[in-house]
Motif scaffolding. Structure first.
Motif, PDB file in Angstrom:
ATOM      1  N   ASN A  57     -10.899  -0.416 -11.778  1.00  0.00           N
ATOM      2  CA  ASN A  57      -9.876  -1.383 -11.373  1.00  0.00           C
ATOM      3  C   ASN A  57     -10.419  -2.285 -10.280  1.00  0.00           C
ATOM      4  O   ASN A  57     -11.259  -1.878  -9.473  1.00  0.00           O
ATOM      5  CB  ASN A  57      -8.624  -0.665 -10.874  1.00  0.00           C
ATOM      6  N   ARG A  96      -7.303   2.268  -6.570  1.00  0.00           N
ATOM      7  CA  ARG A  96      -7.206   3.537  -5.847  1.00  0.00           C
ATOM      8  C   ARG A  96      -8.044   3.412  -4.578  1.00  0.00           C
ATOM      9  O   ARG A  96      -9.255   3.352  -4.632  1.00  0.00           O
ATOM     10  CB  ARG A  96      -7.721   4.707  -6.688  1.00  0.00           C
ATOM     11  N   THR A 116       0.838  -1.199   0.000  1.00  0.00           N
ATOM     12  CA  THR A 116       0.000   0.000   0.000  1.00  0.00           C
ATOM     13  C   THR A 116       0.873   1.249   0.000  1.00  0.00           C
ATOM     14  O   THR A 116       1.971   1.254   0.552  1.00  0.00           O
ATOM     15  CB  THR A 116      -0.925   0.067   1.230  1.00  0.00           C
ATOM     16  N   LEU A 139      -3.296   4.103  -2.788  1.00  0.00           N
ATOM     17  CA  LEU A 139      -3.088   3.002  -3.720  1.00  0.00           C
ATOM     18  C   LEU A 139      -2.826   1.693  -2.991  1.00  0.00           C
ATOM     19  O   LEU A 139      -2.061   1.643  -2.034  1.00  0.00           O
ATOM     20  CB  LEU A 139      -1.885   3.332  -4.614  1.00  0.00           C
ATOM     21  N   GLU A 174       0.241  -7.476 -12.113  1.00  0.00           N
ATOM     22  CA  GLU A 174       0.016  -6.651 -10.932  1.00  0.00           C
ATOM     23  C   GLU A 174      -1.305  -5.915 -11.117  1.00  0.00           C
ATOM     24  O   GLU A 174      -1.553  -5.335 -12.175  1.00  0.00           O
ATOM     25  CB  GLU A 174       1.152  -5.642 -10.759  1.00  0.00           C
ATOM     26  N   ARG A 176      -3.868  -2.961  -9.435  1.00  0.00           N
ATOM     27  CA  ARG A 176      -3.861  -1.828  -8.520  1.00  0.00           C
ATOM     28  C   ARG A 176      -5.262  -1.243  -8.417  1.00  0.00           C
ATOM     29  O   ARG A 176      -6.029  -1.285  -9.372  1.00  0.00           O
ATOM     30  CB  ARG A 176      -2.930  -0.720  -9.028  1.00  0.00           C
ATOM     31  N   SER A 194      -1.787  -2.307  -4.154  1.00  0.00           N
ATOM     32  CA  SER A 194      -1.447  -3.151  -5.300  1.00  0.00           C
ATOM     33  C   SER A 194      -1.229  -4.579  -4.839  1.00  0.00           C
ATOM     34  O   SER A 194      -0.765  -4.823  -3.734  1.00  0.00           O
ATOM     35  CB  SER A 194      -0.201  -2.625  -6.023  1.00  0.00           C
ATOM     36  N   ARG A 228       0.514  -7.964  -6.462  1.00  0.00           N
ATOM     37  CA  ARG A 228       1.323  -8.463  -7.569  1.00  0.00           C
ATOM     38  C   ARG A 228       1.444  -9.973  -7.474  1.00  0.00           C
ATOM     39  O   ARG A 228       1.878 -10.520  -6.460  1.00  0.00           O
ATOM     40  CB  ARG A 228       2.703  -7.815  -7.530  1.00  0.00           C
TER      41      ARG A 228
END
Length: 186
Positions: free
Chosen positions: A125, A100, A83, A87, A96, A98, A89, A91
């Motif tokens: 996303n 918001r 983090t 953001l 990966e 991501r 993410s 992976r």
């Protein structure tokens, strides 16, 4: 001449700046990766030894056992969750994802064999993570909690306030249990 793409020390293209702020990562990921490697190696070793003992080990079977071990490793390898301000993410081995966290639209629980938390943002996303990652990493939880509250204040979080409260309650309970255990009160 071909166009030259320069990359930063992190492997990202120059000009694509990382979001500002401190990075918080899953502190248990390396251990889980080692466990996945250990299980895959142990399985392949056991299969090789068993086949050699029985006298049926050949190149084809060896390749099959090595492939099976690689598949087990890929299945067991956990996502690497991190983090930054605004953001989150996750992976995997090849990709990966991501999201918001300061503009979340939904937070949902996906129950199954292992519980998952599905996050979606205003840009479309989507990230799916194990909520235990946030539970066992206080820095990641604080960053996620702060950003998700921003989503609530902005009015973008349409679905998931209940899931967020459930996760906060779980983290509060586990933190209290840890404090009691460390202080000798339990």
């Amino acid at each position: 001449m071909g166009r030259r793409i320069t990359r930063s020390a992190t492997g990202r293209r120059a000009g694509h700046a990382e979001p500002p702020g401190p990075l918080a990562q899953d502190s248990h990921w390396a251990g889980e990766r080692r466990s996945a490697m250990g299980v895959a190696c142990l399985l392949s070793t056991a299969l090789f030894v068993l086949d050699a003992f029985v006298g049926r080990l050949d190149v084809t079977r060896g390749a099959l056992w090595a492939g099976l071990a690689a598949l087990i490793f890929v299945i067991l390898l956990p996502l690497r969750v991190s983090t930054r301000p605004g953001l989150l993410s996750a992976r995997g081995l090849l990709v990966e994802h991501r999201v918001r966290t300061d503009s979340l639209v939904s937070i949902r629980w996906n129950d199954g064999v292992s519980q998952r938390m599905v996050l979606r943002d205003t840009e479309g996303n989507r990230v799916e993570i194990d909520p235990a990652v946030l539970v066992r990493n206080p820095a990641m939880w604080r960053r996620f909690d702060t950003d998700s509250r921003t989503s609530v204040e902005r009015g973008t979080l349409l679905c998931g306030a209940t899931a967020l409260r459930q996760l906060a309650g779980r983290i509060d309970r586990e933190t209290a249990q840890t404090v009691f255990k460390v202080s000798g009160l339990q």
